[in-house]
Each structure stands twice: as structure tokens, then as C-alpha cells.
Design an enzyme around this catalytic site. Structure first.
Site, PDB file in Angstrom:
ATOM      1  N   GLU A 160       0.824  -1.208   0.000  1.00  0.00           N
ATOM      2  CA  GLU A 160       0.000   0.000   0.000  1.00  0.00           C
ATOM      3  C   GLU A 160       0.863   1.265   0.000  1.00  0.00           C
ATOM      4  O   GLU A 160       1.908   1.311   0.648  1.00  0.00           O
ATOM      5  CB  GLU A 160      -0.900   0.021   1.252  1.00  0.00           C
ATOM      6  CG  GLU A 160      -1.982  -1.035   1.240  1.00  0.00           C
ATOM      7  CD  GLU A 160      -2.956  -0.922   2.407  1.00  0.00           C
ATOM      8  OE1 GLU A 160      -2.899   0.071   3.170  1.00  0.00           O
ATOM      9  OE2 GLU A 160      -3.786  -1.840   2.552  1.00  0.00           O
ATOM     10  N   GLU A 170      -8.516   1.786  -4.982  1.00  0.00           N
ATOM     11  CA  GLU A 170      -9.660   1.442  -4.121  1.00  0.00           C
ATOM     12  C   GLU A 170     -10.434   2.710  -3.734  1.00  0.00           C
ATOM     13  O   GLU A 170      -9.846   3.682  -3.241  1.00  0.00           O
ATOM     14  CB  GLU A 170      -9.166   0.705  -2.865  1.00  0.00           C
ATOM     15  CG  GLU A 170     -10.309   0.300  -1.954  1.00  0.00           C
ATOM     16  CD  GLU A 170      -9.935  -0.753  -0.914  1.00  0.00           C
ATOM     17  OE1 GLU A 170      -8.775  -1.231  -0.898  1.00  0.00           O
ATOM     18  OE2 GLU A 170     -10.828  -1.099  -0.114  1.00  0.00           O
TER      19      GLU A 170
HETATM   20  O1  KIV Z   1      -6.890  -6.920   1.265  1.00  0.00           O
HETATM   21  C1  KIV Z   1      -7.553  -6.918   0.228  1.00  0.00           C
HETATM   22  O2  KIV Z   1      -8.425  -7.762  -0.004  1.00  0.00           O
HETATM   23  C2  KIV Z   1      -7.270  -5.875  -0.744  1.00  0.00           C
HETATM   24  C3  KIV Z   1      -8.261  -5.690  -1.843  1.00  0.00           C
HETATM   25  C4  KIV Z   1      -9.356  -4.858  -1.328  1.00  0.00           C
HETATM   26  C5  KIV Z   1      -7.648  -5.118  -3.054  1.00  0.00           C
HETATM   27  O3  KIV Z   1      -6.316  -5.189  -0.614  1.00  0.00           O
END
Ligand code: KIV
Length: 289
Positions: free
Chosen positions: A116, A183
Site C-alpha cells: 500500500e 480502491e
Molecule cells: O486486502 C484486500 O483484499 C485488498 C483488496 C481490497 C484489493 O487489498
């Protein structure tokens, strides 16, 4: 041979949409893989909420992730398996970050990791990882590991924030990321990012103009009982079907209908059945009573 990050990029170049889902266990991952419809399977740290019952992804550890990455990888031979790097696993010192990412491939048998953000630190790490042969997927917009600073809300809703997101996405591409998850981003912004990048954008709550889409498996199934985001389309009524099936199971047991005396039971050899019946009334058994 599993789908490679380069093939994921090629799909964008060919104008083909990229299909992905999250998974957390062997059997589900194997079924997803068998459809041959899913390009990559993300073992997301959404694991924390939908499988482990934590309140958020911040509680997910390396040990949690590795356990489930291993299970998923055992079930998959075609789709690319991407391991999400949990909170505190990469935003530490470079050595620890590289080791943690490496463990997802070496011990977990994933083929790529997802990280991230796009801070200077993250970009440096991504350059190092891609140089070492660890493919990286980025993740921008709402980044759940920042829930305590961001809250849960749609990102990039001002011109300034949209510009930052675009620059971050370009920086991730320049650092070597092979794809970027967007997202909870306005459709117009994700469309622009998708046009500006060579690498694919993978949307979740980011509208239809991304190069691919991902859903959290439990939202897709209708299995997570606590919350369903606006953007998550339910493709199954898993919760309702599961509850109805359990009610039926209880009815069948109570009525003596389960298990079936022939199809669902084992039997003592017919030629020794008499001995078994005689045993019940024998002196040996009577003495013990
Ligand atoms: O943790 C997860 O499932 C994710 C998705 C929302 C892309 O990062």
C-alpha cells in the site's frame, strides 16, 4: 505455468480486462483457479476481517498472512498468486522489508507482493524489490492499513487529491510496479489514471474504466455478515444458502433421515453379522452390565 506479471501487463496492451478475486484457503483457491477465468488471486489482508474476525487490517500479522498465502498457493497452478504485505511488515527498515517480501515468495510460494501507498520510502523499496526479482503490485486510493488516519471514505475527491493520486500512480509505475489497485476512487479519476499509465489499474470501488477489477471473495459470495460496501456486487447468496442448509441438516438429523442407512453408512460384513448379534446377548457382555 502460472500467469506472469508481464502477461497481466500485456492484457492491458491488448485491451483485455483483467479479472481477479481474493482468496484465503486451499479449496476455494483451487476452485477459482479451475475456472481458468481469473488472472490473479490476491491473498488480501482483508483476511483479517473476513476470515479472522479482526476489526480491521491493522491487526493482521506476517504469520497470519504467510499461513494463508501457503494454503492458497498449494491450490493454484494457473493464476498469479499475489500476497498482500501486512501492516508493519514493509514500512520498517529496508532489510526487514525485503526479507518479509522475500518470505512471501520463498516460504509462501506467492509469485508477487502487494504494497500500500507511494511514499518515498515505499517507492525506494519497490525499486529494490523489482530489481531483485520480486514483482510488486501497488495500492492507492483508500488504503485500509491507514484506516486510523484516513477513516473509511472515497479518496481523490478534490483536484489537489486527484493530482496527488495521479502522480503517485506514475511514481509506482516508474519504480517498477506491474499493476496498481485503485480502491474507492471516483470513476473519472480512475479512468484518467488508467489512460495515463502503461501498467494496468485494478479497480475496487473505482468504477468500470479500470483495466481490471477485483472483489473481496466474501463480498462476492455474500458471506461476510458485518458489512457490504456499496461497490461490492454479490454473485451468490452464500449466507442465506448456508443458514437454510444448516436448518435442513438439523431437520434431517432430528427426523432420522441423515445419514441414509445404505448410501451414507458403512456395514459390518454380512457373513459375521450373526456373531455380532450373538455377542450382545452373550454371557461375556451380561457379566459387564
Ligand atoms: O486486502 C484486500 O483484499 C485488498 C483488496 C481490497 C484489493 O487489498
Amino acid at each position: 505455468m502460472a500467469i506472469t506479471p508481464q502477461q497481466i501487463i500485456s492484457k492491458k496492451q491488448a485491451g483485455e480486462k483483467i479479472v481477479s478475486l481474493t482468496a484465503y484457503d486451499y479449496s476455494t483457491a483451487k476452485l477459482i483457479d479451475q475456472t481458468e477465468a481469473v488472472d490473479f488471486i490476491l491473498v488480501g489482508d482483508s483476511l483479517g476481517m473476513v476470515v479472522l474476525g479482526y476489526p480491521d487490517t491493522v491487526h493482521v500479522t506476517m504469520a497470519d498472512m504467510l499461513h494463508h498465502v501457503k494454503a492458497v498457493a498449494r491450490g493454484v497452478s494457473r493464476s498469479l498468486v499475489v500476497a498482500d504485505m501486512p501492516f508493519l511488515s514493509v514500512h520498517v527498515d529496508l532489510k526487514t522489508a525485503v526479507e518479509n517480501c522475500g518470505r512471501m515468495l520463498q516460504e509462501g510460494s506467492a509469485q508477487a507482493v502487494k504494497i500500500e501507498g507511494a511514499s518515498e520510502w515505499t517507492l525506494q523499496l519497490i525499486s529494490r524489490l523489482t530489481e531483485m526479482g520480486i514483482p510488486v503490485m501497488g495500492h492507492l486510493g483508500y488504503t485500509p492499513q491507514s484506516i486510523n488516519t484516513l477513516g473509511i471514505k472515497v479518496q481523490a475527491k478534490t483536484m489537489e487529491a486527484a493530482e496527488t493520486l495521479i502522480q503517485d500512480a506514475q511514481a509506482l509505475e516508474a519504480a517498477g510496479a506491474f499493476a496498481v489497485v485503485l480502491e474507492m476512487v471516483p470513476t473519472e479519476v480512475s479512468a484518467l489514471v488508467s489512460r495515463m499509465l502503461t501498467i494496468p489499474t485494478i479497480g475496487i470501488g473505482a468504477g468500470p474504466n479500470c483495466d481490471g477489477q477485483i472483489l473481496v471473495l466474501d463480498d462476492f459470495l455474500g458471506r461476510y455478515p458485518d458489512f457490504t460496501p456499496k461497490f461490492a456486487r454479490r454473485y451468490m447468496q452464500f449466507s442465506e444458502d448456508l443458514k437454510a442448509a444448516i436448518q435442513q441438516y438439523a431437520i434431517d438429523i432430528i427426523a432420522g433421515d441423515f445419514p441414509h442407512i445404505q448410501n451414507e453408512s458403512f456395514h459390518f460384513p454380512a457373513d459375521q453379522l450373526e456373531n455380532l448379534q450373538a455377542y450382545e446377548t452373550s454371557e461375556k457382555v451380561k457379566c459387564k452390565l
